[in-house]
Design an enzyme around this catalytic site. Structure first.
Site, PDB file in Angstrom:
ATOM      1  CB  THR A  81     -24.401 -42.413 -15.200  1.00 41.60           C
ATOM      2  OG1 THR A  81     -25.501 -41.727 -15.162  1.00 41.60           O
ATOM      3  CG2 THR A  81     -23.782 -42.209 -16.649  1.00 41.60           C
ATOM      4  N   GLY A  95     -23.554 -38.576 -11.807  1.00 40.37           N
ATOM      5  CA  GLY A  95     -24.147 -37.916 -10.666  1.00 40.37           C
ATOM      6  C   GLY A  95     -25.376 -37.205 -11.306  1.00 40.37           C
TER       7      GLY A  95
HETATM    8  N1  GLY Z   1     -26.080 -38.384 -14.926  1.00 38.56           N
HETATM    9  C1  GLY Z   1     -27.243 -38.686 -15.476  1.00 38.56           C
HETATM   10  C2  GLY Z   1     -28.409 -38.264 -15.436  1.00 38.56           C
HETATM   11  O1  GLY Z   1     -28.825 -37.226 -14.639  1.00 38.56           O
HETATM   12  O2  GLY Z   1     -29.346 -38.376 -16.064  1.00 38.56           O
END
Ligand code: GLY
Length: 280
Positions: free
Chosen positions: A154, A204
């Site tokens: 991300t 995460g």
């Molecule tokens: N942190 C991104 C997701 O799990 O969508």
């Protein structure tokens, strides 16, 4: 003025050393350009630019290069929070746009500020964001091989500007192979939060980040008087009972920069105008 960005997690099995170096270089380049931009722009404007640049780099799992879901489509999520006005805006599971963060930015002007799927796409088209396919061949090959190569990536940015204002922005292509309709943390206050005391952006596993209310908890603890490192320590301690997989970056109003991850492999980089601190 302070700036910190992240680019998701490093996976030994799927990210070779050339890619790792390329990501480090990209983080440095984005930090340099965005720090210069922060000289005469607000924290809010800067976090949007930083996340847009990360979305435009196919090395990261946001914007172009996003993961493909289990029905073969890409759906992206992104959000912004302005620490001064406390306004939060976001798009959840939007398809066929180039920069989800720019649509989240546009939504800050409206009363209805978090839109999902079709509603988000309709809004984007009404506001002249053109159709764009964010799929790259590598993601299609990974999808076809059923390998979630960058499944925990991300991108995000937190900035503190010269007027002491803080903002946070986060954008994701999701986990990869998820059930269509699954909601990421990235457009929730668990994954992205800012107020006048602290801004936080997470990466995460979205489900773990939401269970741990990570970004909101860290920022509220700092608001209530915790030192930033103690706020992180307590919040990450609370992830342990369920083995939460998360990383977060933050800046507080004194300009303290902090990052922590539950599995020490998060790509991050910060810059204070003198020194880079980039994940190696
Ligand atoms: N942190 C991104 C997701 O799990 O969508």
């Amino acid at each position: 003025m302070k700036l910190i960005i992240h680019g998701g997690f490093f996976s030994e099995s799927s990210t070779n050393s050339t890619t790792k170096l390329a990501k480090q270089e990209s983080l440095k380049n984005i930090l340099t350009q965005c720090y210069a931009y922060l000289q005469n722009h607000t924290a809010l404007e800067t976090v949007v630019l930083a996340v847009e640049m990360l979305e435009n780099d196919p090395l990261f799992n946001a914007g172009i290069g996003s993961q493909i879901q289990n029905d073969g489509k890409i759906r992206m999520s992104a959000s912004i929070m302005d620490g001064e006005t406390k306004k939060f805006s976001g798009v959840i599971n939007i398809e066929d746009v180039e920069n989800p963060i720019r649509i989240a930015e546009k939504l800050l002007e409206f009363d209805d500020r978090v839109l999902g799927a079709e509603g988000a796409l309709n809004f984007a088209r009404e506001h002249h964001f053109p159709k764009f396919n964010p799929e790259i061949p590598q993601r299609r090959e990974e999808y076809e091989a059923k390998v979630a190569a960058l499944g925990l990536g991300t991108v995000g940015c937190v900035a503190l500007d010269q007027n002491g204002k803080i903002a946070a922005a986060t954008s994701t292509g999701g986990k990869g192979f998820e059930i269509p309709g699954r909601i990421s943390d990235s457009a929730t206050i668990a994954g992205n939060f800012a107020n006048e005391f602290c801004g936080v952006s997470c990466t995460g596993v979205g489900e773990d980040i939401v269970s741990g209310a990570v970004a909101a908890k860290i920022a509220i603890r700092v608001s209530d008087g915790f030192e930033i490192d103690k706020a992180f320590a307590k919040t990450f301690e609370e992830l342990k009972p369920f083995d939460g997989f998360a990383g977060a970056i933050a800046i507080d109003k004194q300009g303290n920069i902090f990052h922590q991850d539950s599995h020490p492999s998060m790509f991050y980089g910060s810059f204070d105008g003198k020194e880079f601190d980039v994940f190696d």
